[in-house]
Structure formats: C-alpha cells, structure tokens
Write an enzyme that holds these catalytic residues in place. Sequence first.
Site, PDB file in Angstrom:
ATOM      1  N   ASN A   1      -3.549   8.908   4.611  1.00 46.50           N
ATOM      2  CA  ASN A   1      -2.352   8.264   5.151  1.00 46.50           C
ATOM      3  C   ASN A   1      -2.264   8.283   6.676  1.00 46.50           C
ATOM      4  OD1 ASN A   1      -1.577   7.889   2.502  1.00 46.50           O
ATOM      5  ND2 ASN A   1      -0.200   9.663   2.457  1.00 46.50           N
TER       6      ASN A   1
ATOM      7  N   ARG B   1       0.824  -1.217   0.000  1.00 46.85           N
ATOM      8  CA  ARG B   1       0.000   0.000   0.000  1.00 46.85           C
ATOM      9  C   ARG B   1       0.860   1.270   0.000  1.00 46.85           C
ATOM     10  NH1 ARG B   1      -3.595   2.771   4.401  1.00 46.85           N
ATOM     11  NH2 ARG B   1      -5.142   3.810   3.087  1.00 46.85           N
TER      12      ARG B   1
ATOM     13  N   HIS C   1      -6.282  -5.811  -2.244  1.00 48.59           N
ATOM     14  CA  HIS C   1      -7.063  -5.969  -1.014  1.00 48.59           C
ATOM     15  C   HIS C   1      -7.339  -7.445  -0.685  1.00 48.59           C
ATOM     16  CE1 HIS C   1      -8.683  -1.537  -1.136  1.00 48.59           C
ATOM     17  NE2 HIS C   1      -7.374  -1.608  -0.955  1.00 48.59           N
TER      18      HIS C   1
ATOM     19  N   HIS D   1       0.517   4.376  -2.567  1.00 43.99           N
ATOM     20  CA  HIS D   1       0.338   5.766  -2.129  1.00 43.99           C
ATOM     21  C   HIS D   1       1.520   6.643  -2.524  1.00 43.99           C
ATOM     22  CE1 HIS D   1      -3.240   5.455   0.852  1.00 43.99           C
ATOM     23  NE2 HIS D   1      -3.353   4.579  -0.129  1.00 43.99           N
TER      24      HIS D   1
HETATM   25  C1  HEM Z   1      -9.187   1.354  -5.888  1.00 44.52           C
HETATM   26  C2  HEM Z   1      -9.075   2.305  -4.992  1.00 44.52           C
HETATM   27  C3  HEM Z   1      -8.594   2.042  -3.591  1.00 44.52           C
HETATM   28  C4  HEM Z   1      -9.173   2.495  -2.453  1.00 44.52           C
HETATM   29  C5  HEM Z   1     -10.416   3.379  -2.353  1.00 44.52           C
HETATM   30  C6  HEM Z   1      -8.411   1.981  -1.356  1.00 44.52           C
HETATM   31  C7  HEM Z   1      -8.671   2.240  -0.019  1.00 44.52           C
HETATM   32  C8  HEM Z   1      -8.094   1.586   1.030  1.00 44.52           C
HETATM   33  C9  HEM Z   1      -8.460   1.755   2.416  1.00 44.52           C
HETATM   34  C10 HEM Z   1      -9.508   2.732   2.926  1.00 44.52           C
HETATM   35  C11 HEM Z   1      -7.706   0.907   3.144  1.00 44.52           C
HETATM   36  C12 HEM Z   1      -7.757   0.726   4.657  1.00 44.52           C
HETATM   37  C13 HEM Z   1      -6.957   1.811   5.323  1.00 44.52           C
HETATM   38  C14 HEM Z   1      -7.240   1.938   6.800  1.00 44.52           C
HETATM   39  O1  HEM Z   1      -8.388   1.743   7.200  1.00 44.52           O
HETATM   40  O2  HEM Z   1      -6.294   2.251   7.568  1.00 44.52           O
HETATM   41  C15 HEM Z   1      -6.851   0.199   2.243  1.00 44.52           C
HETATM   42  C16 HEM Z   1      -5.936  -0.759   2.605  1.00 44.52           C
HETATM   43  C17 HEM Z   1      -5.066  -1.357   1.735  1.00 44.52           C
HETATM   44  N1  HEM Z   1      -4.890  -1.035   0.396  1.00 44.52           N
HETATM   45 FE1  HEM Z   1      -6.159   0.048  -0.719  1.00 44.52          FE
HETATM   46  N2  HEM Z   1      -7.389   1.214  -1.843  1.00 44.52           N
HETATM   47  C18 HEM Z   1      -7.448   1.235  -3.206  1.00 44.52           C
HETATM   48  C19 HEM Z   1      -6.537   0.648  -4.064  1.00 44.52           C
HETATM   49  C20 HEM Z   1      -5.416  -0.015  -3.673  1.00 44.52           C
HETATM   50  C21 HEM Z   1      -4.323  -0.380  -4.539  1.00 44.52           C
HETATM   51  C22 HEM Z   1      -4.235  -0.030  -6.010  1.00 44.52           C
HETATM   52  C23 HEM Z   1      -3.415  -1.044  -3.768  1.00 44.52           C
HETATM   53  C24 HEM Z   1      -2.085  -1.618  -4.160  1.00 44.52           C
HETATM   54  C25 HEM Z   1      -1.767  -2.007  -5.382  1.00 44.52           C
HETATM   55  C26 HEM Z   1      -3.949  -1.104  -2.432  1.00 44.52           C
HETATM   56  C27 HEM Z   1      -3.381  -1.779  -1.375  1.00 44.52           C
HETATM   57  C28 HEM Z   1      -3.909  -1.833  -0.103  1.00 44.52           C
HETATM   58  C29 HEM Z   1      -3.438  -2.730   0.921  1.00 44.52           C
HETATM   59  C30 HEM Z   1      -2.415  -3.824   0.726  1.00 44.52           C
HETATM   60  C31 HEM Z   1      -4.150  -2.420   2.087  1.00 44.52           C
HETATM   61  C32 HEM Z   1      -3.969  -3.041   3.487  1.00 44.52           C
HETATM   62  C33 HEM Z   1      -2.805  -2.321   4.170  1.00 44.52           C
HETATM   63  C34 HEM Z   1      -2.466  -2.825   5.550  1.00 44.52           C
HETATM   64  O3  HEM Z   1      -3.002  -3.806   6.023  1.00 44.52           O
HETATM   65  O4  HEM Z   1      -1.588  -2.165   6.171  1.00 44.52           O
HETATM   66  N3  HEM Z   1      -5.148  -0.446  -2.401  1.00 44.52           N
HETATM   67  N4  HEM Z   1      -7.085   0.647   0.957  1.00 44.52           N
END
Ligand code: HEM
Length: 319
Positions: free
Chosen positions: A94, A62, A193, A66
Amino acid sequence: MAGVSLMLVRVVAVACVLAVGAVAQLSPTFYDGSCPSLQSIVRSGMTSAVQKEPRMGASILRLFFHDCFVNGCDASVLLDDSSTLTGEKNAAPNANSLRGYEVIDAIKSRVEAACPGTVSCADILALAARDGVNLLSGPTWAVPLGRRDARTASQAAANSNLPSPTSNAATLVSTFASKGLDSRDLVALSGAHTIGAARCASFRSRVYNDTNINAGFAARRRQICPAQGSDGNLAPLDALSSVKFDNGYFRNVVSQFGLLHSDQELFGAGGGVDSITAQYARNSGAFARDFVTAMIKMGNISPLTGSNGEVRANCRKPN
Ligand code: HEM
Ligand SMILES: *[C@@H]1O[C@H](CO)[C@@H](O)[C@H](O)[C@H]1NC(C)=O
C-alpha cells in the site's frame, strides 16, 4: 443410533451455516429508509473526482480490493496510523501506492451531513468502487450494503494477504481461494487492471527479466523504467485503453503485453486459467458479467454486520 446422531450433526451444522449467513447478509436496500440520498451523493462525489482525474476510478477500485482482502470489507484500510493504532496504509503493498483517501473523506462528509452516524465507510467504499468502474464505461450493479466499520486494522495481514506482482499463477489461485474466490473470480477481478497505472517498481523485473513479454513492448517500458531509480514512474496497466473499463487487459495478456508478471501468469504460464483469459479477450460481455459476480463475492468477504464494529464518524479513525 449412529444414523440418528449423524443426522443431528447435519441439522446442527446446517442451522449454524444458516445462522452465520443470516447475520452476514447484506442487502442493496439496507439504507433505503435511513439514508435515501446515499447513492446519489456517492455518485456525484465520484463523478467530480473522475472528471478531475480519470485514474481516480481505478484508484478507488483498488482501495476496495485492498480493504476486502485484509480481514474483510470493513474499511480497515482507511484508518490512519496513530499513537494507539498501526494502520494498513504503510504496509508494503500500500505504501506510496494506494491513493484516493481524500475522495472517500469528501464523500463521507457529505453523507454525514445528510444522514449523521448512519452509513459505514466500508459501504461508501463499496459504492464508490462500483461508480468508479461505471464512470469509466464499465458495468454497473446493485451493491449489497449493511457492512460496519472495524475499530482496528492489521498491517501484518495487509503484508501477508495481498497478492504480489511477482506471484505465479498457483499462488494467485490459492490466495484468492483463501478468500472464497475461485479461478474465474481471480481472472475476472484481475480484469480491474483494464484501468489505472503501475509504478516502475512494480514492473521493473518483468520488463528487464521476463521472457514471456512482447520484445517491443518491453523495450518501450524500459524507457520509462530505468534499471535503477525512478521507482515512481508510471505506466498504464492496459496499454490499449487505461481510462476505459473494457476487456483490453485480456487482449493484452493473450498477446504477451501484460505489464505485471502476475498479469502475464494468467495466460501461457501453465496456471490452468488460460481458457478463461482467452474467453474474456474474445467476449467482453462474458467479462463484464463475471466481473460483476466476482465483485459482489469479493464485497461479501467477512463483513462486520449487526452490532459488530461501528459506523465511524471519520473514516480515518475509530470513534
Ligand atoms: C491478482 C492479483 C493482483 C495483483 C498481484 C495486483 C497488483 C497490483 C499492482 C502491483 C499494482 C500497481 C501498484 C503500484 O505500482 O503502485 C496494481 C494496480 C491496480 N490494481 Fe491490482 N493486483 C491484483 C488484483 C487486483 C484486483 C482484484 C483489483 C480490483 C478488483 C485490482 C485493481 C487494481 C487497480 C484498479 C490498479 C490501478 C490503481 C491506480 O491506478 O491507482 N487489482 N495492482
Ligand atoms: C534480473 O535478474 C538478475 C538475475 O537474477 C538479477 O540480478 C537482476 O537484479 C534482475 N533485474 C531486475 C531489474 O529485476
């Protein structure tokens, strides 16, 4: 005459595109001569981080997303706030959410010891993200390298360029299109995800207010996420297997088990991407292939190359 000048315009245009392409060209062999131990150092740093905490593979992936979506993959996300610089770490998407900075610091110091002043933080992050995916049983690929690090960051761009979990499909498609990524890339990259977790603050409105959600699933998630407070309580983004990089995310989404509103927008919400989501739910090989393609495309967003930017000595501050 008009034909000749039109042709001239075309020749010049093609030459410009080629020139820009040549400057921006990354290569997997970029450090083969200057830092042959790079890939094994990153791999071993990620191996111990993921052994300690499997979720770290997700957190680093992630971090790379970002970074790339905010003025390109230039490690701007890693810069700390200082008296002369407002970084991206405290931007809304972030703050209290992005993590894994110390893992990149630890890898960077081992890389600096082996090859001082040679390898950018942006490239270390790209390699670490790839290894995080692979260590959680996901695919691997050759990462194009040769990025340099930004001297500045933009909190405003981090606030405006990163997608929100309340986005609808049309907004997601256009946010990705603005970065040169198409609908297939959007859906494939959303498959990230399949690993990691989200905070209650990110999925509260979905589990209380959305109607396109499995009722039992929503009730279980409401138990970890009260209507008010406990914003930091965590739930897995993939209820089936959040420490295994597979196509479970898509199998969830086609059954209305998407945790984020934005996840569920990829199926049954009229966004025009349902057939791609359904394909990945059926065919994990197609997902893995398209994910790799899309990760390489995302990694190519506006890199600093050549003599632009710098190779930071410390990923948290400009030299
Ligand atoms: C399509 C639009 C996307 C949205 C709206 C989005 C939004 C989010 C949100 C809200 C979270 C949880 C954050 C939290 O509650 O602290 C999250 C987690 C995550 N996102 Fe996305 N995301 C998107 C696309 C992506 C992309 C493109 C990637 C990587 C290629 C990605 C990788 C991740 C990962 C791996 C997590 C978990 C991180 C952790 O456990 O520390 N996301 N995302
Ligand atoms: C659900 O929607 C109602 C009406 O729009 C709103 O007042 C409430 O704050 C929402 N609940 C959550 C948890 O988002």
